[in-house]
Design an enzyme around this catalytic site. Structure first.
Site, PDB file in Angstrom:
ATOM      1  N   GLU A 182      -5.794   9.884   0.756  1.00 35.70           N
ATOM      2  CA  GLU A 182      -6.142   8.456   0.724  1.00 35.70           C
ATOM      3  C   GLU A 182      -7.174   8.101  -0.346  1.00 35.70           C
ATOM      4  O   GLU A 182      -7.071   7.062  -0.986  1.00 35.70           O
ATOM      5  CB  GLU A 182      -6.666   7.967   2.084  1.00 35.70           C
ATOM      6  CG  GLU A 182      -5.600   7.711   3.142  1.00 35.70           C
ATOM      7  CD  GLU A 182      -4.560   6.636   2.809  1.00 35.70           C
ATOM      8  OE1 GLU A 182      -4.782   5.803   1.900  1.00 35.70           O
ATOM      9  OE2 GLU A 182      -3.494   6.658   3.440  1.00 35.70           O
ATOM     10  N   HIS A 233       0.833  -1.208   0.000  1.00 33.46           N
ATOM     11  CA  HIS A 233       0.000   0.000   0.000  1.00 33.46           C
ATOM     12  C   HIS A 233       0.868   1.259   0.000  1.00 33.46           C
ATOM     13  O   HIS A 233       0.625   2.197  -0.761  1.00 33.46           O
ATOM     14  CB  HIS A 233      -0.938   0.007   1.204  1.00 33.46           C
ATOM     15  CG  HIS A 233      -1.504   1.372   1.488  1.00 33.46           C
ATOM     16  ND1 HIS A 233      -2.459   1.964   0.700  1.00 33.46           N
ATOM     17  CD2 HIS A 233      -1.201   2.281   2.459  1.00 33.46           C
ATOM     18  CE1 HIS A 233      -2.737   3.173   1.176  1.00 33.46           C
ATOM     19  NE2 HIS A 233      -1.990   3.395   2.237  1.00 33.46           N
ATOM     20  N   HIS A 237       1.271   5.506  -2.022  1.00 37.15           N
ATOM     21  CA  HIS A 237       1.750   6.822  -1.600  1.00 37.15           C
ATOM     22  C   HIS A 237       3.023   7.326  -2.273  1.00 37.15           C
ATOM     23  O   HIS A 237       3.138   8.517  -2.568  1.00 37.15           O
ATOM     24  CB  HIS A 237       2.000   6.821  -0.083  1.00 37.15           C
ATOM     25  CG  HIS A 237       0.749   6.735   0.731  1.00 37.15           C
ATOM     26  ND1 HIS A 237      -0.140   7.787   0.834  1.00 37.15           N
ATOM     27  CD2 HIS A 237       0.221   5.732   1.486  1.00 37.15           C
ATOM     28  CE1 HIS A 237      -1.150   7.439   1.623  1.00 37.15           C
ATOM     29  NE2 HIS A 237      -0.956   6.189   2.026  1.00 37.15           N
ATOM     30  N   SER A 276      -3.830   1.792  -4.670  1.00 38.13           N
ATOM     31  CA  SER A 276      -3.213   0.533  -4.247  1.00 38.13           C
ATOM     32  C   SER A 276      -4.244  -0.581  -4.096  1.00 38.13           C
ATOM     33  O   SER A 276      -3.924  -1.638  -3.588  1.00 38.13           O
ATOM     34  CB  SER A 276      -2.479   0.735  -2.919  1.00 38.13           C
ATOM     35  OG  SER A 276      -3.407   1.039  -1.897  1.00 38.13           O
TER      36      SER A 276
HETATM   37  N1  HBI Z   1       0.079   4.862   9.694  1.00 40.30           N
HETATM   38  N2  HBI Z   1       1.773   3.457   9.041  1.00 40.30           N
HETATM   39  C1  HBI Z   1       0.743   4.232   8.721  1.00 40.30           C
HETATM   40  N3  HBI Z   1       0.376   4.311   7.418  1.00 40.30           N
HETATM   41  C2  HBI Z   1      -0.677   5.087   7.046  1.00 40.30           C
HETATM   42  O1  HBI Z   1      -0.979   5.151   5.826  1.00 40.30           O
HETATM   43  C3  HBI Z   1      -1.385   5.794   8.043  1.00 40.30           C
HETATM   44  C4  HBI Z   1      -0.975   5.658   9.377  1.00 40.30           C
HETATM   45  N4  HBI Z   1      -1.639   6.310  10.347  1.00 40.30           N
HETATM   46  C5  HBI Z   1      -2.764   7.167  10.080  1.00 40.30           C
HETATM   47  C6  HBI Z   1      -3.110   7.265   8.652  1.00 40.30           C
HETATM   48  N5  HBI Z   1      -2.464   6.601   7.752  1.00 40.30           N
HETATM   49  C7  HBI Z   1      -4.182   8.160   8.101  1.00 40.30           C
HETATM   50  O2  HBI Z   1      -5.067   7.463   7.265  1.00 40.30           O
HETATM   51  C8  HBI Z   1      -5.025   9.023   8.960  1.00 40.30           C
HETATM   52  O3  HBI Z   1      -5.608   8.319  10.026  1.00 40.30           O
HETATM   53  C9  HBI Z   1      -4.330  10.292   9.345  1.00 40.30           C
HETATM   54 FE    FE Z   2      -2.296   5.254   3.339  1.00 37.44          FE
END
Ligand code: HBI
Ligand code: FE
Length: 306
Positions: free
Chosen positions: A226, A181, A186, A245
Protein backbone atom coordinates in the site's frame (compact mmCIF):
# COMPACT_ATOMS: atom_id res chain seq x y z
CA UNK A 1 -7.72 6.82 0.43
CA UNK A 2 -8.03 5.92 4.05
CA UNK A 3 -9.45 2.82 5.58
CA UNK A 4 -11.54 2.45 8.64
CA UNK A 5 -9.31 -0.12 10.18
CA UNK A 6 -10.28 0.30 13.81
CA UNK A 7 -13.19 -2.07 13.25
CA UNK A 8 -10.88 -4.44 11.41
CA UNK A 9 -8.57 -4.64 14.38
CA UNK A 10 -11.40 -5.34 16.79
CA UNK A 11 -12.40 -8.15 14.46
CA UNK A 12 -9.10 -9.95 14.78
CA UNK A 13 -10.08 -10.91 18.30
CA UNK A 14 -13.35 -12.54 17.33
CA UNK A 15 -12.05 -14.50 14.44
CA UNK A 16 -12.19 -18.30 14.28
CA UNK A 17 -9.89 -19.18 11.46
CA UNK A 18 -10.04 -22.23 9.24
CA UNK A 19 -7.14 -22.53 6.85
CA UNK A 20 -8.44 -22.12 3.30
CA UNK A 21 -7.34 -24.81 0.86
CA UNK A 22 -8.29 -22.89 -2.27
CA UNK A 23 -9.91 -19.63 -3.30
CA UNK A 24 -13.29 -21.39 -3.03
CA UNK A 25 -12.87 -21.46 0.74
CA UNK A 26 -12.67 -17.66 0.86
CA UNK A 27 -15.89 -15.70 0.68
CA UNK A 28 -16.00 -12.36 -1.08
CA UNK A 29 -19.20 -11.39 0.69
CA UNK A 30 -19.25 -12.61 4.27
CA UNK A 31 -16.75 -10.29 5.88
CA UNK A 32 -17.11 -6.85 4.43
CA UNK A 33 -15.90 -4.21 6.85
CA UNK A 34 -15.92 -0.48 6.44
CA UNK A 35 -19.07 1.22 5.23
CA UNK A 36 -22.48 -0.42 4.99
CA UNK A 37 -25.17 0.76 2.56
CA UNK A 38 -25.87 3.78 4.75
CA UNK A 39 -22.26 4.96 4.67
CA UNK A 40 -21.29 7.29 7.53
CA UNK A 41 -21.31 10.97 8.33
CA UNK A 42 -17.74 11.56 7.16
CA UNK A 43 -18.21 9.70 3.85
CA UNK A 44 -18.56 12.26 1.03
CA UNK A 45 -21.61 10.36 -0.29
CA UNK A 46 -23.45 10.28 3.05
CA UNK A 47 -26.15 12.78 2.04
CA UNK A 48 -26.49 11.57 -1.53
CA UNK A 49 -29.26 8.96 -1.79
CA UNK A 50 -28.63 8.38 -5.49
CA UNK A 51 -24.99 7.66 -4.80
CA UNK A 52 -25.80 5.21 -2.03
CA UNK A 53 -28.19 3.35 -4.32
CA UNK A 54 -25.62 3.17 -7.07
CA UNK A 55 -22.85 2.01 -4.72
CA UNK A 56 -24.97 -0.76 -3.26
CA UNK A 57 -26.25 -1.82 -6.70
CA UNK A 58 -22.65 -2.30 -7.86
CA UNK A 59 -21.69 -3.91 -4.54
CA UNK A 60 -24.53 -6.40 -4.88
CA UNK A 61 -23.33 -7.46 -8.30
CA UNK A 62 -20.09 -8.48 -6.63
CA UNK A 63 -21.91 -10.33 -3.85
CA UNK A 64 -23.89 -12.32 -6.42
CA UNK A 65 -20.81 -13.18 -8.39
CA UNK A 66 -19.92 -16.61 -7.12
CA UNK A 67 -16.66 -16.52 -9.04
CA UNK A 68 -14.78 -19.44 -10.42
CA UNK A 69 -17.36 -22.05 -9.39
CA UNK A 70 -19.09 -21.54 -12.68
CA UNK A 71 -16.29 -19.62 -14.33
CA UNK A 72 -18.65 -16.75 -14.98
CA UNK A 73 -17.00 -13.49 -15.94
CA UNK A 74 -16.96 -10.53 -13.57
CA UNK A 75 -20.29 -8.67 -13.99
CA UNK A 76 -20.09 -5.81 -16.44
CA UNK A 77 -20.96 -2.36 -15.11
CA UNK A 78 -22.14 0.29 -17.52
CA UNK A 79 -20.56 3.40 -15.98
CA UNK A 80 -22.36 6.72 -16.18
CA UNK A 81 -20.86 9.84 -17.76
CA UNK A 82 -20.31 11.26 -14.27
CA UNK A 83 -18.44 8.16 -13.10
CA UNK A 84 -16.29 8.19 -16.21
CA UNK A 85 -15.55 11.87 -15.66
CA UNK A 86 -14.28 11.15 -12.14
CA UNK A 87 -12.06 8.36 -13.47
CA UNK A 88 -10.75 10.60 -16.27
CA UNK A 89 -9.92 13.39 -13.88
CA UNK A 90 -8.00 11.09 -11.54
CA UNK A 91 -6.20 9.41 -14.43
CA UNK A 92 -5.20 12.79 -15.88
CA UNK A 93 -3.82 14.13 -12.61
CA UNK A 94 -1.94 10.96 -11.78
CA UNK A 95 -0.37 10.50 -15.19
CA UNK A 96 1.06 13.97 -14.72
CA UNK A 97 2.87 12.93 -11.51
CA UNK A 98 3.72 9.32 -12.27
CA UNK A 99 6.75 9.95 -14.54
CA UNK A 100 8.55 11.67 -11.67
CA UNK A 101 7.03 9.87 -8.67
CA UNK A 102 6.29 6.26 -9.66
CA UNK A 103 8.82 3.44 -9.77
CA UNK A 104 10.03 2.21 -13.13
CA UNK A 105 8.27 -1.16 -12.91
CA UNK A 106 4.97 0.60 -12.46
CA UNK A 107 5.57 2.90 -15.41
CA UNK A 108 6.38 -0.14 -17.55
CA UNK A 109 3.42 -2.28 -16.53
CA UNK A 110 1.06 0.71 -16.69
CA UNK A 111 1.73 0.84 -20.46
CA UNK A 112 0.22 -2.61 -20.92
CA UNK A 113 -3.26 -1.40 -20.11
CA UNK A 114 -3.78 1.57 -22.42
CA UNK A 115 -5.93 3.43 -19.91
CA UNK A 116 -7.82 6.33 -21.47
CA UNK A 117 -9.81 9.06 -19.70
CA UNK A 118 -13.09 8.50 -21.53
CA UNK A 119 -13.48 4.83 -20.71
CA UNK A 120 -13.50 3.19 -17.30
CA UNK A 121 -11.89 -0.23 -17.76
CA UNK A 122 -13.89 -3.31 -16.87
CA UNK A 123 -12.45 -5.66 -14.28
CA UNK A 124 -12.91 -8.76 -16.44
CA UNK A 125 -10.58 -7.38 -19.12
CA UNK A 126 -7.96 -6.42 -16.57
CA UNK A 127 -8.21 -9.82 -14.93
CA UNK A 128 -7.51 -11.46 -18.29
CA UNK A 129 -4.39 -9.35 -18.80
CA UNK A 130 -3.14 -10.30 -15.33
CA UNK A 131 -3.94 -13.96 -15.91
CA UNK A 132 -1.84 -13.96 -19.06
CA UNK A 133 1.05 -12.06 -17.53
CA UNK A 134 1.33 -13.47 -14.01
CA UNK A 135 -1.54 -15.90 -13.40
CA UNK A 136 -3.30 -13.47 -11.05
CA UNK A 137 -7.03 -12.93 -11.25
CA UNK A 138 -9.40 -10.26 -10.03
CA UNK A 139 -12.43 -11.02 -7.92
CA UNK A 140 -15.08 -8.35 -7.40
CA UNK A 141 -15.96 -7.39 -3.83
CA UNK A 142 -18.63 -5.12 -2.35
CA UNK A 143 -16.34 -3.02 -0.15
CA UNK A 144 -13.43 -3.15 2.24
CA UNK A 145 -12.80 -6.85 2.82
CA UNK A 146 -11.61 -8.22 6.14
CA UNK A 147 -7.80 -8.33 6.08
CA UNK A 148 -7.73 -12.09 6.74
CA UNK A 149 -9.83 -12.90 3.67
CA UNK A 150 -8.08 -10.22 1.67
CA UNK A 151 -4.59 -11.52 2.46
CA UNK A 152 -5.54 -15.22 2.33
CA UNK A 153 -6.89 -14.76 -1.20
CA UNK A 154 -3.49 -13.48 -2.28
CA UNK A 155 -2.05 -16.91 -1.53
CA UNK A 156 -4.20 -18.06 -4.46
CA UNK A 157 -3.13 -15.18 -6.67
CA UNK A 158 -6.49 -13.53 -6.37
CA UNK A 159 -6.91 -9.82 -5.82
CA UNK A 160 -10.23 -8.50 -4.53
CA UNK A 161 -11.32 -5.28 -6.23
CA UNK A 162 -14.17 -2.95 -5.51
CA UNK A 163 -16.12 -1.92 -8.59
CA UNK A 164 -17.95 1.24 -7.55
CA UNK A 165 -16.57 4.73 -8.12
CA UNK A 166 -15.90 7.21 -5.28
CA UNK A 167 -18.25 10.17 -4.71
CA UNK A 168 -17.88 12.95 -7.27
CA UNK A 169 -17.81 15.81 -4.76
CA UNK A 170 -14.20 14.95 -3.86
CA UNK A 171 -12.60 13.17 -6.80
CA UNK A 172 -9.16 13.30 -5.18
CA UNK A 173 -10.27 11.65 -1.94
CA UNK A 174 -12.02 8.48 -0.86
CA UNK A 175 -12.35 7.05 2.65
CA UNK A 176 -12.63 3.50 1.25
CA UNK A 177 -11.09 1.61 -1.66
CA UNK A 178 -12.88 2.29 -4.96
CA UNK A 179 -12.27 1.05 -8.49
CA UNK A 180 -9.98 3.98 -9.29
CA UNK A 181 -7.72 3.05 -6.39
CA UNK A 182 -7.72 -0.64 -7.35
CA UNK A 183 -6.99 -0.02 -11.02
CA UNK A 184 -4.50 2.81 -10.78
CA UNK A 185 -2.89 1.66 -7.53
CA UNK A 186 -2.82 -2.12 -7.61
CA UNK A 187 -3.46 -3.64 -11.01
CA UNK A 188 -0.45 -2.46 -13.05
CA UNK A 189 2.21 -3.89 -10.71
CA UNK A 190 0.36 -7.20 -10.37
CA UNK A 191 1.33 -7.66 -14.03
CA UNK A 192 5.00 -7.62 -13.00
CA UNK A 193 6.12 -11.20 -12.29
CA UNK A 194 8.54 -10.35 -9.49
CA UNK A 195 6.12 -8.03 -7.73
CA UNK A 196 3.22 -10.44 -8.20
CA UNK A 197 5.26 -13.16 -6.46
CA UNK A 198 6.13 -10.84 -3.62
CA UNK A 199 2.46 -10.05 -2.97
CA UNK A 200 1.62 -13.74 -3.03
CA UNK A 201 4.28 -14.32 -0.38
CA UNK A 202 2.36 -12.19 2.09
CA UNK A 203 -0.76 -14.16 1.21
CA UNK A 204 0.97 -17.50 1.72
CA UNK A 205 2.37 -16.41 5.07
CA UNK A 206 -1.12 -15.31 6.11
CA UNK A 207 -2.68 -18.75 5.62
CA UNK A 208 -1.27 -20.19 8.80
CA UNK A 209 -0.67 -17.00 10.75
CA UNK A 210 -1.84 -16.60 14.34
CA UNK A 211 -3.93 -13.53 15.18
CA UNK A 212 -0.83 -11.71 16.28
CA UNK A 213 1.08 -12.66 13.15
CA UNK A 214 -1.89 -11.72 10.99
CA UNK A 215 -1.84 -8.24 12.43
CA UNK A 216 1.87 -8.03 11.72
CA UNK A 217 1.33 -9.25 8.14
CA UNK A 218 -1.40 -6.67 7.64
CA UNK A 219 1.13 -4.03 8.63
CA UNK A 220 3.76 -5.54 6.35
CA UNK A 221 1.22 -5.42 3.53
CA UNK A 222 0.32 -1.86 4.44
CA UNK A 223 3.90 -0.60 4.51
CA UNK A 224 4.89 -2.33 1.27
CA UNK A 225 2.01 -3.03 -1.16
CA UNK A 226 0.00 0.00 0.00
CA UNK A 227 2.65 2.58 0.92
CA UNK A 228 6.02 1.16 -0.09
CA UNK A 229 8.77 3.28 -1.63
CA UNK A 230 11.88 2.18 -3.47
CA UNK A 231 15.29 3.70 -4.19
CA UNK A 232 16.01 4.42 -7.82
CA UNK A 233 18.96 6.17 -9.44
CA UNK A 234 17.16 9.49 -9.53
CA UNK A 235 15.64 9.31 -6.08
CA UNK A 236 12.82 7.83 -4.04
CA UNK A 237 9.90 6.40 -6.04
CA UNK A 238 6.52 5.00 -5.04
CA UNK A 239 5.39 1.43 -5.51
CA UNK A 240 2.59 1.34 -2.91
CA UNK A 241 -0.94 1.54 -4.30
CA UNK A 242 -2.09 4.09 -1.72
CA UNK A 243 0.63 6.38 -3.07
CA UNK A 244 0.30 5.61 -6.76
CA UNK A 245 -3.44 6.25 -6.72
CA UNK A 246 -3.34 9.47 -4.70
CA UNK A 247 -2.23 12.78 -6.18
CA UNK A 248 -1.89 14.42 -2.77
CA UNK A 249 -0.03 11.56 -1.14
CA UNK A 250 2.45 11.32 -4.04
CA UNK A 251 3.26 15.00 -3.73
CA UNK A 252 3.53 14.68 0.03
CA UNK A 253 5.98 11.79 -0.31
CA UNK A 254 8.53 13.92 -2.16
CA UNK A 255 7.87 17.43 -0.96
CA UNK A 256 5.98 17.26 2.33
CA UNK A 257 3.08 19.16 0.73
CA UNK A 258 1.25 19.68 4.00
CA UNK A 259 4.28 21.26 5.65
CA UNK A 260 5.94 18.25 7.23
CA UNK A 261 8.44 16.09 5.39
CA UNK A 262 7.85 12.39 5.83
CA UNK A 263 10.50 10.12 7.32
CA UNK A 264 11.98 7.26 5.29
CA UNK A 265 13.03 4.10 7.09
CA UNK A 266 14.49 0.70 6.28
CA UNK A 267 12.04 -2.15 6.42
CA UNK A 268 12.79 -4.92 8.88
CA UNK A 269 9.93 -7.45 8.88
CA UNK A 270 11.19 -8.94 12.16
CA UNK A 271 10.80 -5.67 14.03
CA UNK A 272 7.57 -4.37 15.47
CA UNK A 273 6.01 -2.12 12.84
CA UNK A 274 4.31 1.17 13.68
CA UNK A 275 0.56 1.35 14.08
CA UNK A 276 -1.17 1.93 10.74
CA UNK A 277 -2.11 5.56 10.53
CA UNK A 278 -5.03 5.90 8.20
CA UNK A 279 -7.15 8.63 9.64
CA UNK A 280 -5.16 11.79 9.93
CA UNK A 281 -4.02 12.79 6.50
CA UNK A 282 -0.95 11.46 4.77
CA UNK A 283 1.53 8.94 6.13
CA UNK A 284 4.22 10.39 8.34
CA UNK A 285 6.71 7.68 7.50
CA UNK A 286 7.36 5.43 4.56
CA UNK A 287 9.48 2.33 4.40
CA UNK A 288 12.16 2.63 1.77
CA UNK A 289 13.33 -0.52 0.00
CA UNK A 290 16.43 -1.14 -2.13
CA UNK A 291 14.48 -2.95 -4.87
CA UNK A 292 11.78 -5.61 -5.23
CA UNK A 293 14.09 -8.55 -4.79
CA UNK A 294 15.23 -7.02 -1.51
CA UNK A 295 11.60 -6.82 -0.36
CA UNK A 296 10.98 -10.37 -1.57
CA UNK A 297 13.95 -11.83 0.31
CA UNK A 298 13.00 -10.01 3.50
CA UNK A 299 9.42 -11.25 3.23
CA UNK A 300 10.59 -14.78 2.44
CA UNK A 301 12.80 -14.81 5.53
CA UNK A 302 9.89 -13.62 7.66
CA UNK A 303 7.41 -16.06 6.10
CA UNK A 304 9.81 -18.95 6.77
CA UNK A 305 9.98 -17.98 10.41
CA UNK A 306 6.23 -18.50 10.83
N1 HBI B 1 -10.47 -4.67 0.71
N2 HBI B 1 -11.70 -4.31 -1.20
C1 HBI B 1 -10.56 -4.16 -0.52
N3 HBI B 1 -9.56 -3.46 -1.10
C2 HBI B 1 -8.38 -3.28 -0.44
O1 HBI B 1 -7.46 -2.64 -1.00
C3 HBI B 1 -8.24 -3.83 0.86
C4 HBI B 1 -9.32 -4.54 1.41
N4 HBI B 1 -9.21 -5.06 2.64
C5 HBI B 1 -8.02 -4.95 3.43
C6 HBI B 1 -6.93 -4.22 2.77
N5 HBI B 1 -7.08 -3.70 1.59
C7 HBI B 1 -5.55 -4.04 3.34
O2 HBI B 1 -5.15 -2.69 3.33
C8 HBI B 1 -5.17 -4.57 4.67
O3 HBI B 1 -6.07 -4.20 5.68
C9 HBI B 1 -4.83 -6.03 4.62
FE1 FE C 1 -5.32 -0.92 -1.65
Amino acid sequence: YRFIVTTQLADFNKQVHKIPQSIHDISNGDHILGFGVELAEHHPGFHDEEYKKRRSYIGNLAKLHKILFSGEPIPHVEYSDEEIKIWGEILGKLTYLHPTHACKRYLDTFQLFNFVPDRLPCLQELSEVLMMRTGWQIRPVAGLLHPTDFLNAMAFRTFHCTQYVRHGSQPMYTPEPDICHEILGHIPLLADPEFANLVQLIGLASLRASKQEMLHLTKLYWYTVEFGTVKERDGVKAFGAGLLSSFGELQHMLSGEDGSMPIFEDLDPFKKLPKMDHKCGFQKRYFLCENFSDVASKLTAYAKSL
